[in-house]
Structures are given as structure tokens and as C-alpha cells.
Design an enzyme around this catalytic site. Structure first.
Site, PDB file in Angstrom:
ATOM      1  N   GLY A 144       0.803  -1.222   0.000  1.00 10.73           N
ATOM      2  CA  GLY A 144       0.000   0.000   0.000  1.00 10.73           C
ATOM      3  C   GLY A 144       0.832   1.266   0.000  1.00 10.73           C
ATOM      4  N   LYS A 164       4.158  12.635  -2.193  1.00 10.67           N
ATOM      5  CA  LYS A 164       5.063  11.603  -1.684  1.00 10.67           C
ATOM      6  C   LYS A 164       5.880  12.208  -0.549  1.00 10.67           C
ATOM      7  CE  LYS A 164       8.403   8.115  -3.133  1.00 10.67           C
ATOM      8  NZ  LYS A 164       9.096   7.493  -4.284  1.00 10.67           N
ATOM      9  N   ASP A 187       7.609   6.245   8.968  1.00  7.98           N
ATOM     10  CA  ASP A 187       6.933   7.490   9.350  1.00  7.98           C
ATOM     11  C   ASP A 187       6.174   8.144   8.203  1.00  7.98           C
ATOM     12  OD1 ASP A 187       8.972   8.536   7.785  1.00  7.98           O
ATOM     13  OD2 ASP A 187      10.143   9.263   9.491  1.00  7.98           O
ATOM     14  N   ARG A 192       3.562  14.350  -7.358  1.00  7.30           N
ATOM     15  CA  ARG A 192       3.720  13.708  -8.662  1.00  7.30           C
ATOM     16  C   ARG A 192       2.349  13.486  -9.298  1.00  7.30           C
ATOM     17  NH1 ARG A 192       6.416   7.949  -6.724  1.00  7.30           N
ATOM     18  NH2 ARG A 192       4.667   7.168  -5.498  1.00  7.30           N
ATOM     19  N   ASP A 234       4.619  -4.008  -7.146  1.00  2.51           N
ATOM     20  CA  ASP A 234       3.906  -2.837  -6.623  1.00  2.51           C
ATOM     21  C   ASP A 234       4.449  -1.549  -7.224  1.00  2.51           C
ATOM     22  OD1 ASP A 234       6.099  -3.805  -4.803  1.00  2.51           O
ATOM     23  OD2 ASP A 234       5.841  -1.799  -3.963  1.00  2.51           O
ATOM     24  N   ASN A 235       5.542  -1.637  -7.972  1.00  2.00           N
ATOM     25  CA  ASN A 235       6.105  -0.467  -8.655  1.00  2.00           C
ATOM     26  C   ASN A 235       5.868  -0.523 -10.162  1.00  2.00           C
ATOM     27  OD1 ASN A 235       7.075   0.494  -6.222  1.00  2.00           O
ATOM     28  ND2 ASN A 235       9.115  -0.356  -6.493  1.00  2.00           N
ATOM     29  N   ASP A 248       7.739   5.527  -9.193  1.00  2.00           N
ATOM     30  CA  ASP A 248       8.561   5.251  -8.005  1.00  2.00           C
ATOM     31  C   ASP A 248      10.051   5.293  -8.304  1.00  2.00           C
ATOM     32  OD1 ASP A 248       6.390   5.033  -6.275  1.00  2.00           O
ATOM     33  OD2 ASP A 248       6.048   2.964  -6.821  1.00  2.00           O
TER      34      ASP A 248
END
EC number: 2.7.7.-
Length: 522
Positions: free
Chosen positions: A101, A123, A135, A193, A270-271, A280
Site C-alpha cells: 500500500g 510523496k 513514518d 507527482r 507494486d512499482n 517510483d
């Protein structure tokens, strides 16, 4: 930003996480979780792309407004919007990683401009339910790299996300840059982005893995409806057409990566975007000396799964995972397998044509495979800069001698003293064949040079260049960020005023963190 046409179709049409607490957890039966960005203490605009702003409907004047600064730093939320983090899974370095996620990406909204939809995503804007132990923040170092690279890739002609803004948060962020037990505080930053959407292969993998087939069907059909409206027919046929589109655009993206010498570094599922765009930008890099086994990612230094020469095969493998994810909607393997089987066959043909074009050859002969294979071998006999070699190759004339041709590309050699004996003989042998092949082409030297210079960039964002900009920015000097941004808007132009950037990697960069070694730390 009065002209922004807000559209919340993603959150309106897909299942939302009913739990509004921003706590790390497994999130099921949902496509996203609502979450607000963490407010920065003292945001400051470092740079914004006027081009990207115009794409989404933001004027030059609005870029410098307080509203722009506050919205794209995460300090304020646009009216009539609800920011969210997407739920997805993925295979990382070939292994199933489960739920991942948006751990530090927060989608602000979609906007419509000139009949095109764009998703605006921050991002580094703080914690989400998918942040795991992190974090959700980002540091200036990685943010400069992402901001500059996306715009550089766009102007190289590589399918990519775009960068809208780079903003200093005013906060300190603790990071261990090489994961070696030496954390230190760095300046925090936020990048906005822009993409058609940030739907990934892993978006569907998550739902399939959890057997949430109703949601899987809903998400795939949502994606087809809004992003592939040309797809028609019965549902199963639509799913196959969708997969074929994703496979084709992914193949085109990888071809461009190989053309310009780009290494993504983290080709996890996931990228991977369903739009076939590069997303990414983490531990990426450009080949300097031509080495198909090179990867910039220290995490991958042993197995080199994501090395330059393996990117087409990894893309193919990733598409297999996407096929597995949507298979439950089709329940037949034949159509999916046919598309997967043709992927590498088509890539090999396209790669050959692309490589010949880089060489200034626009016809095909039976010996071309040998010409390409032999060049890839000779390029590795001594360190030879890929970008400089191909750019300078365009100046070789049909009437040049072998010796003259080698002289024209010798600036690409990192150790010119090594180009003697057997290595020099190998170069002479290759150029002898190449010059014969050039003379079989009908294009004049002048026309060929022009065509080659539109294929082979003069300027790419080498890691040492990005690192110089980072080092200066850390001292509140953003002039190099501005200079590189301007330079990389015209990577195929000569730009004599920036000639100093048409240079091989300097010696100091061979062992400097951020130049030769990069991690996923950001």
C-alpha cells in the site's frame, strides 16, 4: 487554484476502508483508506514544473501562491476533496510480500483538464495505514532525485509520471541511508507527482490473494471503464484486451529504458503501473560504463535481479503475476498465456530495431544480430560510457577510416590507455563491419546524424549530477536543481552552454554514496 476541475471518481466508485483511524493495520475489502497529510512546520517551495502545472490546470501565477504551497506540502486540503492512500500488495525481489500500500504516498484528488484526467499525489506527506513501521515522510535527498528524474524521463520520451512540485517541509527526518546502523537527521521534503492514475499490478494482486473476487472484478472494470474506454466486448474478452494493453505499454516502456540506459532498481510488482509508465523513482541510475549486469540498488547487489540487462525478463515475470491476479475473472489460461508468450518475441524484434536505430541503421540485414551482439561485447572490454559513445557515434561519416571512427568515439573510454592490443583490435574489427554497413544505407551522413541525435540523448541525469544538486540544496543553494531541470528539458539538443554536463562519471563519484551506491532509504 480556481480552475482546477476536481473529480473524486476513484473514491466514489471503489470500496473505501470504513476505519478512519490512521493506524498501521491489515486493510481488507477495500481499495483505499482516507487519510490526511501530516502538516509540515515550515513549507518552502524549492521548484515547480510550469509544464506539469499547465497539464493539470494550474497557472504560472498560481504556482507562487500561498494556496499552492499549502496544498502541495500537505498543510491544507483542497475544498471538495478527501485525500486517500491506496491498498495494494506485491512481489518484492521475486517474493510475495503481502499487503504493502501507499506507505508514504497520499493521493489528493483527480483533476480533469482538456478532457484528460490526472491524479495528484504527495510523496513524503506522512503516515498512512500502510506505513508499517515507517513514518511516511521523505527526505530532501530522495525528493530531489524523484522530482528531477520524472521530468528528465518525460523529456527523453520515456513514459513516466510527472513532477509538479518540490517543497521543503521544514522538518527533520531520521534516516539510515545505507541501513548500516548509522541513522542521522536529514531535511524533510514533499514531492507532488502526477499520473493518469497510480493503479499498480499489485492493486489487483492484493484482491486476488485475499480472494476478494467481487472487489477484484469491480476494480478491473473501473480501470477499463475510465482508462481504456476503447475496450469493448464480453467481460472476459475485455479482461484479455486490458491485459494485452498493459503488456504492450509495459514492453514499450522497457524498450525506452534500454534505449537510454535507465535502470529502475526496484522493479517490484507494486512499482509497476497499469499505464505502462515509470513510477517510483528510488535507487535508480543510468548506465555510465556499459554494463548489462549493473544495478544501482545496494539491496540487490548480490543477486542483481533488477540489473539493466534483466529488466525485460523481470517485466515479463511481473506480467505473469498480473495475469495470475486477473485469472479468476477469466478462468481460462489460453488467452493470457498467448499474450505472455508473445511479449518476449515482440520485445526481441522491437529491441533489434531500436538498437539498429541507435546505430543509425534504418534498414535490416541478416547480419545485424551479429553486429549488435559484437558491439555489446566490445563495449565491455574496457569501461565505455554508453551515453557518450552513442551520441558521438552520430558524427562518424561513411567515408571515415576505422581509425578516424574510433578517434571520434574515444571520449567515451574511461581508461583510454587500455584501448590497445586485443581491445583495440576488437574495436577495429567492429568498426570495419559497421562502416561497411553504414555504406549500405541510403541516408546521407547529415540526415543520419539528425535522426541518431533524436534517439541518443546527449544529457541524462547521472547520479553524480543529482548528488551535486543534493549537496548544494542541503546548504540551501537550489541553483543546481534549477540548472539540471533546465538542462534536462532538452536532452537531445546540443546546448553548448551546458557542455560541462556532457562528461563521463568523475573519479570521485565511483565510491561516493548517492553516486555509485544507492539504497531504498528515502
Amino acid at each position: 487554484m480556481k480552475n482546477l476541475k476536481i473529480n473524486n471518481r476513484f473514491t466514489a466508485e471503489l470500496p473505501a476502508d470504513p476505519d478512519l483511524t490512521n493506524e498501521t493495520r491489515q486493510v481488507k475489502n477495500t481499495a483505499f483508506s482516507y487519510v490526511n497529510p501530516t502538516k509540515p512546520s515550515n513549507p518552502k517551495l524549492i521548484h515547480a514544473s510550469e509544464e506539469t502545472a499547465a497539464l493539470v490546470g494550474i497557472s504560472k501565477e498560481e504556482i507562487h501562491s500561498e494556496e499552492f504551497l499549502n496544498v502541495f506540502s500537505g498543510k491544507e486540503i483542497l475544498p471538495e476533496t478527501q485525500p486517500y492512500a491506496m491498498c495494494y500488495a506485491g512481489h518484492q525481489f521475486g517474493n510475495w510480500a503481502g499487503q504493502l500500500g501507499d506507505g508514504r504516498a497520499i493521493n489528493l484528488t483527480e483533476v480533469e483538464n482538456n478532457n484528460t484526467f490526472y491524479t495528484l499525489q504527495l510523496k513524503g506527506a506522512g503516515k498512512t495505514p500502510y506505513s508499517r513501521t515507517a513514518d511516511g515522510l521523505a527526505v530532501l535527498r530522495s525528493s530531489i532525485r524523484e522530482y528531477l528524474c520524472a521530468e528528465a524521463m518525460y523529456h527523453l520520451g520515456v513514459p513516466t509520471t510527472r513532477s509538479l512540485s518540490l517543497i521543503l517541509s521544514g522538518d527533520q527526518v531520521l534516516r539510515d541511508i545505507l541501513y548500516n546502523g548509522n541513522p542521522a537527521y536529514e531535511k524533510g521534503a514533499v514531492v507532488c507527482r502526477v499520473a493518469p492514475s497510480f493503479i499498480r499490478f499489485g492493486s489487483f494482486e492484493m484482491l486476488a490473494a485475499r480472494n476478494e473476487l467481487k472487489n477484484l472484478k469491480q476494480f478491473v472494470e473501473y480501470t477499463i471503464k475510465h482508462y481504456f474506454p476503447e475496450i469493448t466486448g464480453e467481460p472476459k474478452e475485455q479482461y484479455l484486451q486490458f491485459f494485452k494493453k498493459v503488456a504492450d505499454t509495459t514492453r514499450e516502456m522497457i524498450l525506452h529504458w534500454q534505449r537510454v540506459g535507465f535502470v529502475h532498481g526496484v522493479m517490484n510488482t507494486d512499482n509497476m503501473s497499469v499505464h505502462g509508465i515509470t513510477i517510483d523513482y528510488g535507487p535508480y541510475g543510468w548506465l555510465e560504463n556499459y554494463d548489462p549486469n549493473w544495478t544501482p540498488n545496494t539491496t540487490d547487489s548480490q543477486n542483481k535481479r533488477y540489473r539493466f540487462g534483466n529488466q525485460p525478463q523481470v517485466a515479463h515475470w511481473n506480467l505473469y503475476q498480473l495475469a495470475n491476479a486477473i485469472y479468476p475473472l477469466i478462468n481460462e489460461t489460453e488467452g493470457l498465456e498467448k499474450i505472455l508468450e508473445s511479449f518476449m518475441d515482440d520485445f526481441i524484434l522491437d529491441y533489434k530495431e531500436m538498437f539498429l536505430n541507435k546505430l543509425g541503421l534504418f534498414t535490416s540485414t541478416e547480419t545485424d544480430n551479429d553486429l549488435i551482439d559484437n558491439l555489446e561485447a566490445v563495449l565491455q572490454l574496457t569501461e565505455t560510457d554508453m551515453t557518450i559513445f552513442f551520441r558521438n557515434l552520430s558524427s562518424v561519416k561513411k567515408t571515415d577510416s576505422v581509425e578516424k571512427a574510433i578517434e571520434k568515439i574515444q571520449f567515451a573510454f574511461y581508461k583510454i590507455e587500455e584501448v590497445s592490443g586485443e581491445i583495440l583490435d576488437a574495436w577495429k574489427k567492429w568498426f570495419s563491419v559497421y562502416l561497411d554497413r553504414l555504406n549500405a544505407e541510403v541516408l546521407s551522413d547529415e540526415v543520419r546524424l539528425q535522426k541518431m541525435n533524436l534517439i541518443n540523448p546527449k544529457y541524462v541525469l547521472r547520479n553524480y549530477m543529482a548528488q551535486l544538486a543534493i549537496d548544494a540544496a542541503d546548504k540551501e543553494d537550489y541553483s543546481l536543481v534549477n540548472e539540471l531541470y533546465t538542462l534536462l528539458q532538452k536532452p537531445y539538443d546540443e546546448q553548448p552552454e551546458y557542455q560541462k554536463w556532457f562528461a563521463k562519471r568523475p573519479d570521485w563519484a565511483t565510491s561516493k554514496v548517492g553516486c555509485s551506491m544507492l539504497s531504498c532509504s528515502s
